[in-house]
Design an enzyme around this catalytic site. Structure first.
Site, PDB file in Angstrom:
ATOM      1  N   SER A 128       0.826  -1.203   0.000  1.00 32.72           N
ATOM      2  CA  SER A 128       0.000   0.000   0.000  1.00 32.72           C
ATOM      3  C   SER A 128       0.860   1.252   0.000  1.00 32.72           C
ATOM      4  O   SER A 128       1.978   1.257   0.539  1.00 32.72           O
ATOM      5  CB  SER A 128      -0.899   0.006   1.244  1.00 32.72           C
ATOM      6  OG  SER A 128      -1.539   1.254   1.418  1.00 32.72           O
ATOM      7  N   TYR A 153      -2.195  -0.299  10.090  1.00 28.60           N
ATOM      8  CA  TYR A 153      -2.396  -0.865   8.753  1.00 28.60           C
ATOM      9  C   TYR A 153      -1.125  -0.720   7.923  1.00 28.60           C
ATOM     10  O   TYR A 153      -0.645  -1.683   7.307  1.00 28.60           O
ATOM     11  CB  TYR A 153      -3.565  -0.155   8.061  1.00 28.60           C
ATOM     12  CG  TYR A 153      -3.677  -0.468   6.588  1.00 28.60           C
ATOM     13  CD1 TYR A 153      -4.021  -1.750   6.157  1.00 28.60           C
ATOM     14  CD2 TYR A 153      -3.420   0.514   5.629  1.00 28.60           C
ATOM     15  CE1 TYR A 153      -4.120  -2.043   4.795  1.00 28.60           C
ATOM     16  CE2 TYR A 153      -3.522   0.226   4.281  1.00 28.60           C
ATOM     17  CZ  TYR A 153      -3.869  -1.050   3.874  1.00 28.60           C
ATOM     18  OH  TYR A 153      -3.949  -1.340   2.526  1.00 28.60           O
TER      19      TYR A 153
END
Length: 333
Positions: A128, A153
């Site tokens: 990501s 995350y």
């Protein structure tokens, strides 16, 4: 050619499965169909895939070590694309264990499955743009240091990259991580800002705009992401050879997949307003914990290695999403 896609009922997994099936590949998909967002949307995606004779679905949670091991023992895959993960920056502030189970434990189980398989040519996995965290230098390059994540995350995605490198080094498993930049499009995730904006505007409700609309995002249309994944999948990294023997470098690679054209959130909302023919009621708010002010992808390596650069204009991508949204939810009602 047999491809395992984890998270196949998810946004990117669903589109990738459609593309690979259209290309004549056999697709094995696994998903745990969790309720992080509307499960019906996941079932409806699967309903588009299941009629295809080359598609096989397994209901499976990646954190189930024995279940994943049994899958790899019973099926032989040429490629694995790991897209299953607990997503969302803000959700990680209140539900950290979901990220540990899926993004850490689950990813190790996939690595172990690939390690013990004789057929895997390449493991591709979703990272990501969040890994860039507090980085100030733009555009973000895969050569930049990413040691300062600002959400759990992001930290789990950075951990995935480190784990993959270890397995590439120790077991010569070709792995490639793809740092996705704000993917959007039809069949997207309802927790994403653009989805929430369209839903609110259609209902005549106000929308919350963080950092007073000054955040910038490298919005990347789903078709561009899928094209990038497919090209990368078919170009596994290799260890350099010297006199026929491998030396030093692990068969490991990272790429950014982004549109390379960040826009402000305010401009993004203007495009949505134009596509819907409606004006938003804007509730301007400060930036939330875990968010970053800008994402901006350097895609030079992607262009060099697989000759592809995402380029779908924002106006076209949003128009396609709005068309899908109205059709899907009018049918559902």
């Amino acid at each position: 050619m047999r491809v395992l896609i984890t998270g196949v009922a998810g946004f990117v997994g669903f589109h990738l499965a459609q593309r690979l099936l259209a290309d004549g590949m056999q697709v094995y998909g696994i998903d745990n169909l969790n309720d992080y967002y509307d499960v019906q949307l996941k079932h409806d995606r699967l309903a588009q895939l299941k009629p295809h004779p080359q598609f096989i679905f397994h209901f499976l949670d990646l954190s189930d070590h024995q279940g994943v091991a049994d899958l790899f023992q019973s099926c032989s895959f040429d490629y694995v694309v790991n897209l299953a993960a607990q997503a969302g920056v803000r959700y990680s502030l209140t539900n950290p264990m979901a990220y540990v189970d899926s993004n850490l434990v689950g990813f190790v189980n996939i690595l172990e499955g690939c390690r013990h398989s004789d057929s895997i040519q390449h493991l591709v996995y979703a990272s990501s743009s969040s890994v860039y965290g507090a980085n100030k230098k733009i555009p973000f390059s895969t050569s930049d240091g990413v040691d300062h994540p600002v959400s759990l995350y992001a930290a789990t995605k950075k951990a995935n990259e480190l784990m993959a490198h270890t397995y590439s080094h120790l077991y010569h498993l070709p792995t490639t991580g793809l740092r996705f930049f704000t993917v959007y499009g039809p069949w997207g995730r309802p927790d994403m800002a653009y989805f929430k904006f369209v839903k609110a505007l259609e209902a005549g409700q106000p929308i919350d705009i963080y950092n007073f609309g000054e955040m910038q995002r490298d919005f990347t249309y789903i078709d561009d992401v899928i094209e990038g994944v497919v090209r990368v999948m078919q170009h596994p990294p290799s260890s350099p050879l010297k006199d026929g023997a491998e030396v030093g470098k692990a068969p490991y690679k990272l790429y950014n997949i982004g549109n390379n054209k960040p826009v402000t959130l305010i401009r993004f909302i203007e495009v949505i307003e134009q596509a819907l023919g409606k004006e938003a009621k804007k509730n301007l708010l400060p930036m939330q914990p875990g968010d970053v002010p800008i994402t901006y992808a350097d895609v030079d390596e992607l262009v060099r290695d697989v000759e592809f650069k995402p380029d779908t204009p924002l106006e076209l991508g949003i128009a396609r999403f709005v068309e899908w949204y109205r059709e899907y939810y009018s049918s559902a009602s």
